[in-house]
Each structure stands twice: as C-alpha cells, then as structure tokens.
Design an enzyme around this catalytic site. Sequence first.
Site, mmCIF file in Angstrom:
data_model
loop_
_atom_site.group_PDB
_atom_site.id
_atom_site.type_symbol
_atom_site.label_atom_id
_atom_site.label_comp_id
_atom_site.label_asym_id
_atom_site.label_seq_id
_atom_site.Cartn_x
_atom_site.Cartn_y
_atom_site.Cartn_z
ATOM 1 N N LYS C 110 -42.631 13.958 -10.816
ATOM 2 C CA LYS C 110 -42.279 13.941 -12.234
ATOM 3 C C LYS C 110 -42.026 12.496 -12.659
ATOM 4 O O LYS C 110 -41.398 11.749 -11.917
ATOM 5 C CB LYS C 110 -41.018 14.779 -12.419
ATOM 6 N N PRO C 111 -42.504 12.089 -13.833
ATOM 7 C CA PRO C 111 -42.290 10.702 -14.235
ATOM 8 C C PRO C 111 -40.802 10.359 -14.261
ATOM 9 O O PRO C 111 -39.993 11.149 -14.728
ATOM 10 C CB PRO C 111 -42.878 10.645 -15.647
ATOM 11 N N GLY C 113 -37.489 9.256 -15.496
ATOM 12 C CA GLY C 113 -36.970 9.184 -16.852
ATOM 13 C C GLY C 113 -37.231 10.445 -17.640
ATOM 14 O O GLY C 113 -36.718 10.616 -18.727
ATOM 15 N N CYS C 114 -38.066 11.337 -17.096
ATOM 16 C CA CYS C 114 -38.278 12.627 -17.742
ATOM 17 C C CYS C 114 -37.193 13.579 -17.279
ATOM 18 O O CYS C 114 -36.955 13.709 -16.090
ATOM 19 C CB CYS C 114 -39.627 13.217 -17.341
ATOM 20 N N VAL C 115 -36.534 14.232 -18.232
ATOM 21 C CA VAL C 115 -35.491 15.185 -17.809
ATOM 22 C C VAL C 115 -35.878 16.632 -18.084
ATOM 23 O O VAL C 115 -36.877 16.879 -18.730
ATOM 24 C CB VAL C 115 -34.138 14.876 -18.466
#
Lengths: 141, 102, 115
Positions: C110-111, C113-115
């Site tokens: 998952k990138p 900073g993606c929550v």
Amino acid sequence: MADDAQQQVKKSFMYVNRKAPYGTIYALEALEVVLISAAFEQDVSLAFLDDGVFQLVKGQNTAGIGMKNFSPTFKALGDYEIRQLYVERESLEERGLTSEDLMEITWEDEEDDYAKKPSIRIVSRMELTEVMAQQDVLLNF
Amino acid sequence: MSTLHTVNKSPFERSAFSSALNHLKPGDAVLMIEDGVVGARKGSAFAGLLESAAKSCAIYVLEPDLAARGMGETDVIQGANLVDYGGFVDLVTTHQRTQAWL
Amino acid sequence: MDAATSAYVIDSHVYEHDEEGYLKNLSEWNKELAELIAKDEKIEMTPEHWEVVNFLRDYYDEYQVAPAIRVLVKAMKKTFGPEKGDQKYLYELFPYGPAKQACKIAGLPKPTGCV
C-alpha cells in the site's frame, strides 16, 4: 475558506537524520514519516549529519543482510516536492567521505522542461545551524 | 527566536550531546533529560564542553532524572539549573522550537 | 490461518496477502494473479489499466516505494501526457482510489501515507 485556513498553517518542517541506515530503524522510519508528511503539503526539508550522512552513500547493497535497500527512495523525494537535502560538510569529512561518495539526487523542474536540478546541498556546520534555526518544526531521528 | 535543545543520551554512549552543542546558537537553551543528565555531571570528561556552552546558552537539567541516578544540585556543573516537569513544559513554551537530540 | 481470507489461490498455487489484500511477497506477482486481484476489486483489466499497473511496477522497481496518488498523477503526466496524468482519468480506471487499487493489482505494498 478551507483553503485559506490551510494556507495559514503551512509550516516549515525539517527532518534531521543522524543515524546510519540498517543498524537501527531510525533512518527508515524517518523516510516513511517524510513521505507521509508530503501529503500534507508542508514545506519539508531534510538534514543529514553525523552518521546520517551514510544514508546517502551510493552503492548500498543489502542483499547479504536480508533487509530492504531503501536508498533508491531518496531519489523519489523530488516527485514528492522535497527538494532540499542539506548534508553537513564536517560530518562527511569526519567520516572520510566526500560529495563524490553520495548518490545523485535530483528533482525535476516542471516549469523548466523537466530539467533535473540537484537536491543535495553540502553546507557547513554553521550554515546548517542557521537553517535549523529558521524552521518551525525540527524532528530528529 | 531561540531553540530549546533536549539531550536524552549519555555523552559516554552516543553523540547526541556533542552534536547538540555543535549546533547551538547564542541564546538557545539546552535541557538534559533521561540518560542525558549524565552529561551535566561536574568533573566529568564532558564538563568542560558544557561549561563553555553555558557562557552563551542556558543549561537545564531535569531534576527527577538526576535524582533517579543518585545525583542532585551539587553534582552538576556550575551554572546548570535544575527544573521539574513543570519547568520542562515552561521551557518548551518559551522557546520558538524544540530540537530533541537522540 | 484460513487460506481463503489470507491468500489468493490460482490452481493450487497459494499467494499470501495481508488483511487488506496486498500481496506479501512482491516477487510472486504475475499477470494471472493481477487479473484475479482485479476481479476481487471488481475491475475489468483493459490496456489502459495495464498501462497504470505496469507504470507502478516500474516506479517501484526504480524507487522501492509505491507512489502516493499526487505523485502518481505527476509521474504519469510526464510519461504519458496530461490526458493520462490526470486524477479524474485514474479514478475512472480505479474508482476506489488509483494508488490503492492499482498498487494492490500490481502486487505492491500500500502506498506510504495512504490510510
């Protein structure tokens, strides 16, 4: 209105890196925090001093220690609009390093036909002290 | 526009102490906490460095951390000021920024 | 562990993933698996989808990081021009978040900073 409020809280953040990579989790964690913080559109810069300068040394190969080599990620920072990586000259010299030993890290200037411009600035201890004293927030790792 | 520098490692173990002192500006403050209080001990190998920093910067030591390590006011260098947790908070609020050397 | 909820299975091949469906071992990725993950995400893979997925894999290969959406848009713009380097275009391809969904299909983490 919301945009105005956001404009007003834009602050300068400097992430201060003083640890070599891999021996502890500090360097990787700092990099992850930096990438996350970029989403908040703050003014972000990084400083590398003491053993932190080893994070930027080129030719890192972690195959033999079973850890991820995260040094290529520094080259993505330009895409995250992080264009100021200050490296302390005295820290390099104390460790027998020169700017030649560091990775080439650039950012692309969209306004200038994607010209690659250097992100790393080698500064003296005194200059770095001045830059740190101008920040709103300093986060050490 | 001054900076509060906190140091939480012993100078005998890590370079946080010397790095902090290397990046001070006149008028800044240094607060020694946790194992960092070791660096404030008078007569130690690092006392001279801290004493010269004390000429242009205020030096503070967190008293509970000092007491926990069997030391008190008479054990630290001349010119160092002891603070409690409330004093720590005051220092943070009276300085423009805090830099936590670790 | 229940294989049905912690892994993708193709024939008898088991590909472990995390609780959100991101592949655990990047090197296990293949196109067939990508199609399967896409189906789970209710996405029909077209050449345009593949273009993004391949772009992400190349980006990861070079930088060892899955780009945030803003970064993906900018990088796509540079490579493919403003029509494809566009948030709306990417959302049309990957309605539940281009960075998240396309990274999952590309077998990347998952990138950050993606929550």
